[in-house]
Design a protein around this motif. Structure first.
Motif, PDB file in Angstrom:
ATOM      1  N   HIS A   1       6.109 -14.142   2.428  1.00 30.61           N
ATOM      2  CA  HIS A   1       6.621 -13.577   1.133  1.00 30.61           C
ATOM      3  C   HIS A   1       7.806 -14.830   0.683  1.00 30.61           C
ATOM      4  O   HIS A   1       8.844 -15.048   0.480  1.00 30.61           O
ATOM      5  CB  HIS A   1       7.910 -12.722   1.573  1.00 30.61           C
ATOM      6  CG  HIS A   1       7.239 -11.553   2.365  1.00 30.61           C
ATOM      7  ND1 HIS A   1       6.134 -10.791   2.107  1.00 30.61           N
ATOM      8  CD2 HIS A   1       7.810 -11.053   3.615  1.00 30.61           C
ATOM      9  CE1 HIS A   1       5.948  -9.897   3.225  1.00 30.61           C
ATOM     10  NE2 HIS A   1       6.948 -10.277   3.950  1.00 30.61           N
TER      11      HIS A   1
ATOM     12  N   ASP B   1       7.478  -8.313  -2.344  1.00 27.03           N
ATOM     13  CA  ASP B   1       6.788  -7.539  -3.307  1.00 27.03           C
ATOM     14  C   ASP B   1       6.724  -6.139  -2.969  1.00 27.03           C
ATOM     15  O   ASP B   1       5.031  -5.775  -2.503  1.00 27.03           O
ATOM     16  CB  ASP B   1       5.542  -8.284  -4.022  1.00 27.03           C
ATOM     17  CG  ASP B   1       4.878  -7.540  -5.216  1.00 27.03           C
ATOM     18  OD1 ASP B   1       5.473  -6.531  -5.732  1.00 27.03           O
ATOM     19  OD2 ASP B   1       4.302  -8.427  -6.039  1.00 27.03           O
TER      20      ASP B   1
ATOM     21  N   GLU C   1       6.323  -3.044  -4.418  1.00 33.88           N
ATOM     22  CA  GLU C   1       5.534  -2.299  -5.187  1.00 33.88           C
ATOM     23  C   GLU C   1       3.989  -2.576  -5.263  1.00 33.88           C
ATOM     24  O   GLU C   1       3.136  -1.559  -4.869  1.00 33.88           O
ATOM     25  CB  GLU C   1       5.975  -2.577  -6.776  1.00 33.88           C
ATOM     26  CG  GLU C   1       7.238  -1.743  -6.898  1.00 33.88           C
ATOM     27  CD  GLU C   1       8.595  -2.686  -6.476  1.00 33.88           C
ATOM     28  OE1 GLU C   1       9.803  -2.253  -6.377  1.00 33.88           O
ATOM     29  OE2 GLU C   1       8.282  -4.025  -6.198  1.00 33.88           O
ATOM     30  N   THR C   2       3.648  -3.996  -5.206  1.00 33.68           N
ATOM     31  CA  THR C   2       2.210  -4.322  -5.068  1.00 33.68           C
ATOM     32  C   THR C   2       1.913  -4.203  -3.714  1.00 33.68           C
ATOM     33  O   THR C   2       0.517  -3.688  -3.611  1.00 33.68           O
ATOM     34  CB  THR C   2       2.051  -6.035  -5.270  1.00 33.68           C
ATOM     35  OG1 THR C   2       2.554  -6.150  -6.571  1.00 33.68           O
ATOM     36  CG2 THR C   2       0.846  -6.353  -5.352  1.00 33.68           C
TER      37      THR C   2
END
Length: 372
Positions: free
Chosen positions: A85, A90, A92-93
């Protein structure tokens, strides 16, 4: 009609990747994750992933969610884990792309529990001796209990427990004792907090090849996919072939200076040839004097410093015709390997293979002599 490409070409040899996974499968009964970060160790994430899955891998591993999402868009449906990361978590993705994410800090855990919508799958990433990434031991208790509470609330699912072994490259199982003890303590703590795991994974290539105690339910193979064993314990198959045509050839006398500052000198009267690639393509600029390439079955010594776009090689009494193929990296006996280049450039095989530049034309091969 487009003319065939005749410049420097990097070929991913998929049978080599498949043979390396077969070797791993012969040594362990765990599931195997093919780690295809850094664009599949420089050989193309999709090419490497496809070969690894054909050979029996059941997981893929990437640096971040963006890389994992690219693999999803390419049609890969197996579980994919992203654990570093660098651009931030992320969530949501990850949920939208069905990508597992590793949680290596309380900050990331808080982000996951605030933003998870029930589909997120997480692996608790522990620091088991690297002091580089992962939850430090003093945060394990809080992380385990927060994770268990969030799982009960169906914010996310905790499916994995993972760590890294700092001394596995030593190829001495006792060097892994401290990491294994730490991992065991964490696992017991997690169970006490009410967590169970689909998979535990601690071993990368070196530990997988040398220490069966580290296998658990899943092992992670990255460098081993492309023929690099950091432990030096196992002979793996090369997975790359880099070629370049001769640009031009000229006659020289014995002792002719070559390159900037005359840093190279011809050993005899004869011929030198120029190849159209250099340090902008990932070739180390400063090399051992014995570094060579293969042209028409002949070992041709590299003269002087490597330039941004050119290498000069000595061919002796033989004049190589323009367009003749030079093998920079090859899988066959006598051809320079990634390990040779690492030795000549005083660096690591990892750095050589991942540093091969984007200007190189990339293809994949299902046979040594056939590209697709």
């Amino acid at each position: 009609m487009t003319a065939p490409y005749t410049g420097p070409t990097l070929t991913t040899i998929t049978p080599g990747i498949e043979a390396n996974i077969a070797r791993v499968r012969s040594l362990c009964h765990a599931e195997i994750m093919a780690v295809v970060k850094a664009d599949g160790y420089g050989l193309g994430a999709e090419h490497v992933a496809r070969a690894a899955l054909n050979a029996g891998c059941t997981w893929l591993g990437t640096t971040d969610v963006a890389e994992a999402s690219q693999l999803r868009r390419a049609g890969f449906s197996v579980p994919i884990l992203a654990w570093l990361h660098p651009a931030g978590l992320d969530v949501e993705t990850a949920e939208a792309s069905d990508v597992d994410i590793a949680i290596g800090s309380l900050e990331h855990l808080i982000q996951a529990l605030r933003r998870g919508r029930g589909k997120l799958r997480i692996h608790l990433h522990l620091d088991t001796g690297m002091t580089r990434g992962g939850l430090p031991a003093y945060d394990w208790h809080d992380a385990m209990h927060w994770a268990a509470a969030s799982e009960k609330e169906k914010i996310f699912r905790v499916v994995g427990l993972m760590g890294h072994l700092p001394n596995a490259d030593a190829a001495e199982p006792s060097a892994n004792d401290a990491g294994l003890r730490s991992f065991d303590v964490a696992h017991k703590m997690a169970r006490k907090a009410g967590l169970t795991f689909e998979v535990r994974h601690l071993a990368s290539t070196s530990a997988t090849l040398t220490d069966p105690r580290t296998h658990f339910e899943l092992v992670r193979i990255g460098a081993g996919l492309v023929g690099i064993d950091p432990s030096g314990s196992t002979e793996l198959n090369p997975a790359a072939r880099l070629t370049c045509p001769v640009v031009h050839t000229r006659a020289v006398s014995e002792g002719s200076p070559v390159g900037y500052g005359g840093s190279g000198t011809t050993r005899e009267a004869g011929f030198v040839s120029v190849l159209g690639l250099g340090y902008a393509d990932g070739i180390p600029q400063l090399l051992d004097p014995e570094a060579y390439v293969m042209i028409d079955g002949r070992a041709c010594r590299i003269l002087g410093r490597v330039n941004m776009d050119q290498i000069v090689v000595e061919t002796g009494e033989w004049a190589a015709a323009p367009g003749t193929e030079a093998i920079i990296i090859g899988p066959d006996p006598g051809e320079p390997t990634v390990q040779h280049w690492a030795q000549w450039g005083n660096t690591s095989a990892h750095r050589i293979i991942t540093g091969l530049g984007q200007r190189l034309h990339r293809v994949a091969s299902t046979k040594q002599e056939e590209t697709i």
